[in-house]
Design a protein around this motif. Structure first.
Motif, PDB file in Angstrom:
ATOM      1  N   LYS A   1       0.835  -1.205   0.000  1.00  0.00           N
ATOM      2  CA  LYS A   1       0.000   0.000   0.000  1.00  0.00           C
ATOM      3  C   LYS A   1       0.865   1.249   0.000  1.00  0.00           C
ATOM      4  O   LYS A   1       0.622   2.189  -0.765  1.00  0.00           O
ATOM      5  CB  LYS A   1      -0.934   0.009   1.208  1.00  0.00           C
TER       6      LYS A   1
ATOM      7  N   PHE B   1       2.456   1.701  -3.376  1.00  0.00           N
ATOM      8  CA  PHE B   1       1.445   2.153  -4.325  1.00  0.00           C
ATOM      9  C   PHE B   1       1.181   3.646  -4.159  1.00  0.00           C
ATOM     10  O   PHE B   1       1.147   4.403  -5.131  1.00  0.00           O
ATOM     11  CB  PHE B   1       0.153   1.350  -4.130  1.00  0.00           C
ATOM     12  N   LEU B   2       1.000   4.088  -2.904  1.00  0.00           N
ATOM     13  CA  LEU B   2       0.725   5.502  -2.643  1.00  0.00           C
ATOM     14  C   LEU B   2       1.887   6.384  -3.090  1.00  0.00           C
ATOM     15  O   LEU B   2       1.681   7.457  -3.667  1.00  0.00           O
ATOM     16  CB  LEU B   2       0.424   5.718  -1.158  1.00  0.00           C
TER      17      LEU B   2
ATOM     18  N   ALA C   1       1.817   6.512  -6.946  1.00  0.00           N
ATOM     19  CA  ALA C   1       0.738   7.386  -7.414  1.00  0.00           C
ATOM     20  C   ALA C   1       1.119   8.847  -7.209  1.00  0.00           C
ATOM     21  O   ALA C   1       0.910   9.689  -8.096  1.00  0.00           O
ATOM     22  CB  ALA C   1      -0.559   7.066  -6.677  1.00  0.00           C
ATOM     23  N   ASN C   2       1.698   9.143  -6.064  1.00  0.00           N
ATOM     24  CA  ASN C   2       2.121  10.508  -5.766  1.00  0.00           C
ATOM     25  C   ASN C   2       3.205  10.975  -6.746  1.00  0.00           C
ATOM     26  O   ASN C   2       3.150  12.098  -7.252  1.00  0.00           O
ATOM     27  CB  ASN C   2       2.625  10.602  -4.321  1.00  0.00           C
TER      28      ASN C   2
ATOM     29  N   SER D   1      -4.265  10.460  -8.478  1.00  0.00           N
ATOM     30  CA  SER D   1      -5.033  10.047  -7.310  1.00  0.00           C
ATOM     31  C   SER D   1      -4.919   8.534  -7.194  1.00  0.00           C
ATOM     32  O   SER D   1      -4.542   7.843  -8.145  1.00  0.00           O
ATOM     33  CB  SER D   1      -6.503  10.449  -7.455  1.00  0.00           C
ATOM     34  N   GLN D   2      -5.273   8.010  -6.035  1.00  0.00           N
ATOM     35  CA  GLN D   2      -5.271   6.562  -5.853  1.00  0.00           C
ATOM     36  C   GLN D   2      -6.204   5.904  -6.864  1.00  0.00           C
ATOM     37  O   GLN D   2      -5.877   4.857  -7.438  1.00  0.00           O
ATOM     38  CB  GLN D   2      -5.711   6.211  -4.434  1.00  0.00           C
ATOM     39  N   SER D   3      -7.351   6.503  -7.088  1.00  0.00           N
ATOM     40  CA  SER D   3      -8.325   5.942  -8.035  1.00  0.00           C
ATOM     41  C   SER D   3      -7.772   5.925  -9.452  1.00  0.00           C
ATOM     42  O   SER D   3      -7.917   4.925 -10.171  1.00  0.00           O
ATOM     43  CB  SER D   3      -9.629   6.742  -7.996  1.00  0.00           C
TER      44      SER D   3
ATOM     45  N   MET E   1      -5.113   3.199  -9.688  1.00  0.00           N
ATOM     46  CA  MET E   1      -5.696   1.858  -9.655  1.00  0.00           C
ATOM     47  C   MET E   1      -6.413   1.541 -10.965  1.00  0.00           C
ATOM     48  O   MET E   1      -6.302   0.429 -11.483  1.00  0.00           O
ATOM     49  CB  MET E   1      -6.661   1.710  -8.479  1.00  0.00           C
TER      50      MET E   1
END
Length: 79
Positions: free
Chosen positions: A14, A17-18, A21-22, A27-29, A32
């Motif tokens: 997690k 992943f964050l 994405a950053n 965004s996380q969405s 994903m």
């Protein structure tokens, strides 16, 4: 129409992943959705390679070849 998905991942994944994405300013969405699209396409491509190997091993099955290609085109067109 969009729907909500929920999944479990370990804490380390997690965080990775964050961070990713950053770094991509997503965004996380968004990240994903992109990951899911890549997964789906990779799976389809792998199935195409597997089918091609089966076809090469059984060249006499021209009808199977044509049917599979037609199905693959439909799947690709859906995206």
């Amino acid at each position: 129409m969009a729907s909500l998905m929920s999944l479990r991942v370990d804490d380390a994944l997690k965080e990775q992943f964050l961070e990713a994405a950053n770094l991509n300013q997503q965004s996380q969405s968004e990240a994903m959705r992109e990951a899911l699209k890549v997964y789906v396409q990779n799976t389809r491509d792998q199935k195409m390679r597997e089918a091609a190997a089966r076809i090469r091993a059984n060249v006499e099955h021209e009808a199977e070849i044509m049917e599979w290609l037609a199905e693959y085109r439909v799947m690709r067109d859906d995206n």
